[in-house]
Write a protein that holds these residues in place. Sequence first.
Motif: not given
Length: 314
Positions: A251, A254-255, A258, A264, A267-268
Amino acid sequence: MLYVLRRFAVLVTTLLVASFLVFLIPYVTPGDPAARILRARVGDLVQDPRTLARLRAEYGLDRPLLQQYLSWLGSALRGDLGRSFTNGTEVLPQLMRALSVTASIAVIALLLALLVAVPLGAVCAVRRGTPLDGAITGVTQAFVAVPEYWLGPVLVLVFALQLGVLPSSGWHGVESMVLPCLTVALRPMSYFTQVARASMIEVLEAPYITAARGRGLSFAQTMLRHGLRNSVLPVLTLFAVWLAGLLGGSVVVEVIFAVPGVGRQMYDAVINNDVPLIQGGVVAVVGLAVLITTLTDVLYTAINPNARTSRVRA
């Protein structure tokens, strides 16, 4: 064969338990599941009771919990993980795209770590106690303490902002994979090196190495035919463990970069309260992780008959 059947029975049981726990996500969190569905769709904090009642009937939330779970499980086994609350699209295609991105980063990063760690570990074992061994061991042990949330921005600062040779974020080609893969590869490389070193030291002290040298094999031939083959097994097991973990644990990386991977995406989904996407993501990640570890265990016992015999008797 008995051992393999037992392992896959454990696999099925684990997946069933995990699926039930994942199904309970909307019910163990505070609030009405129907209200969260409506809030995720329109962002309205004031919900009409009639709309909530219609949503409960539409999603079967008014049925007994066990019936809901069996219906959800049956749909999941058919590949239907529902539709996203936020965009209304099917969850499975979204997860497949995101998992392909995450798997690409994880596999490339771990292969890079493996290609660097195994030779370093072998050098440390052969030169045990020398300054070279101490230097490599010290550096790799220091790398263990470097977190991804620090390393990622540093790599962006150096290679993207200062040198301008790599993109800082996004997923637009091979160049976009370099910084995320380097960030992910550092810590497993450190662990792989230490495990390869310890395993190679144990192999070098084994009687069959002495016997091979006694038959006239050179040191290089002994290492290639016997040393590396036997010392790499623990590293491959650790490789599989890291691969299973990185599929759901990337996570932060990837955050930072982007990257449209499953980390990610999850997470969203948590931010947007997108329950079907959360459930589908957790099921996919847990299922792949358990499958990878099970196949690795079976493969390890196939390569190492002594391990298979001891495990079957256990």
